[in-house]
Design a protein around this motif. Structure first.
Motif, short mmCIF file in Angstrom:
data_model
loop_
_atom_site.label_atom_id
_atom_site.label_comp_id
_atom_site.label_asym_id
_atom_site.label_seq_id
_atom_site.Cartn_x
_atom_site.Cartn_y
_atom_site.Cartn_z
N ASP A 1 0.84 -1.20 0.00
CA ASP A 1 0.00 0.00 0.00
C ASP A 1 0.87 1.25 0.00
N VAL A 2 2.04 1.14 0.65
CA VAL A 2 2.98 2.26 0.77
C VAL A 2 4.34 1.78 0.27
N LEU A 3 4.92 2.54 -0.66
CA LEU A 3 6.27 2.24 -1.16
C LEU A 3 7.14 3.47 -0.94
N TYR A 4 8.36 3.23 -0.47
CA TYR A 4 9.28 4.35 -0.27
C TYR A 4 10.67 3.97 -0.72
N CYS A 5 11.40 4.98 -1.13
CA CYS A 5 12.77 4.83 -1.59
C CYS A 5 13.70 5.28 -0.46
N THR A 6 14.84 4.64 -0.30
CA THR A 6 15.77 5.06 0.74
C THR A 6 16.89 5.94 0.19
N LEU A 7 17.11 5.92 -1.12
CA LEU A 7 18.17 6.72 -1.73
C LEU A 7 17.61 8.05 -2.23
N PRO A 8 18.20 9.17 -1.80
CA PRO A 8 17.71 10.48 -2.23
C PRO A 8 17.96 10.73 -3.72
N CYS A 9 17.06 11.50 -4.31
CA CYS A 9 17.15 11.89 -5.72
C CYS A 9 17.07 13.41 -5.82
N PRO A 10 17.54 13.98 -6.94
CA PRO A 10 17.29 15.41 -7.18
C PRO A 10 15.77 15.65 -7.18
N PRO A 11 15.32 16.85 -6.80
CA PRO A 11 13.88 17.11 -6.67
C PRO A 11 13.03 16.71 -7.87
N ALA A 12 13.43 17.06 -9.08
CA ALA A 12 12.62 16.73 -10.26
C ALA A 12 12.54 15.22 -10.46
N GLU A 13 13.65 14.53 -10.24
CA GLU A 13 13.66 13.07 -10.39
C GLU A 13 12.83 12.40 -9.29
N ALA A 14 12.87 12.94 -8.09
CA ALA A 14 12.08 12.38 -6.99
C ALA A 14 10.60 12.48 -7.31
N TRP A 15 10.18 13.64 -7.85
CA TRP A 15 8.78 13.83 -8.21
C TRP A 15 8.38 12.84 -9.30
N LEU A 16 9.23 12.69 -10.31
CA LEU A 16 8.96 11.77 -11.41
C LEU A 16 8.91 10.32 -10.92
#
Length: 89
Positions: free
Chosen positions: A26-41
């Motif tokens: 139901d909930v998925l999360y990433c542990t590695l940070p991305c640049p803001p635009a890539e995180a949104w995508l």
């Protein structure tokens, strides 16, 4: 980390869990940070790829986080001030 509560299944996108956990999460999360635009995508692609997922979270390299919810709500959280001097926007 993969886990579940009485109502939610939570899994990481970049963890050791198998695809089966991600497909039923139901909930998925990433542990590695991305640049803001890539995180949104990436958060949007997660919702598209995993139709059972209702909440996708991706950290940003600037310390913030992108949160996207199935149904269109999108939020971006800025990093909290470490000295307590200012509000979180």
């Amino acid at each position: 980390m993969t886990g579940f509560t009485a109502d939610w299944v939570i899994a990481t996108l970049d963890g050791a869990e198998g695809e089966n956990w991600r497909e039923c999460a139901d909930v998925l999360y990433c542990t590695l940070p991305c640049p803001p635009a890539e995180a949104w995508l990436l958060a949007g692609l997660v919702l598209r790829r995993y139709p059972g997922c209702v909440l996708a979270l991706v950290p940003r390299v600037d310390g913030g986080c992108v949160v996207r919810v199935r149904g269109g709500l999108t939020a971006g959280a800025a990093a909290a001030a470490t000295d307590g001097a200012g509000p979180v926007r």
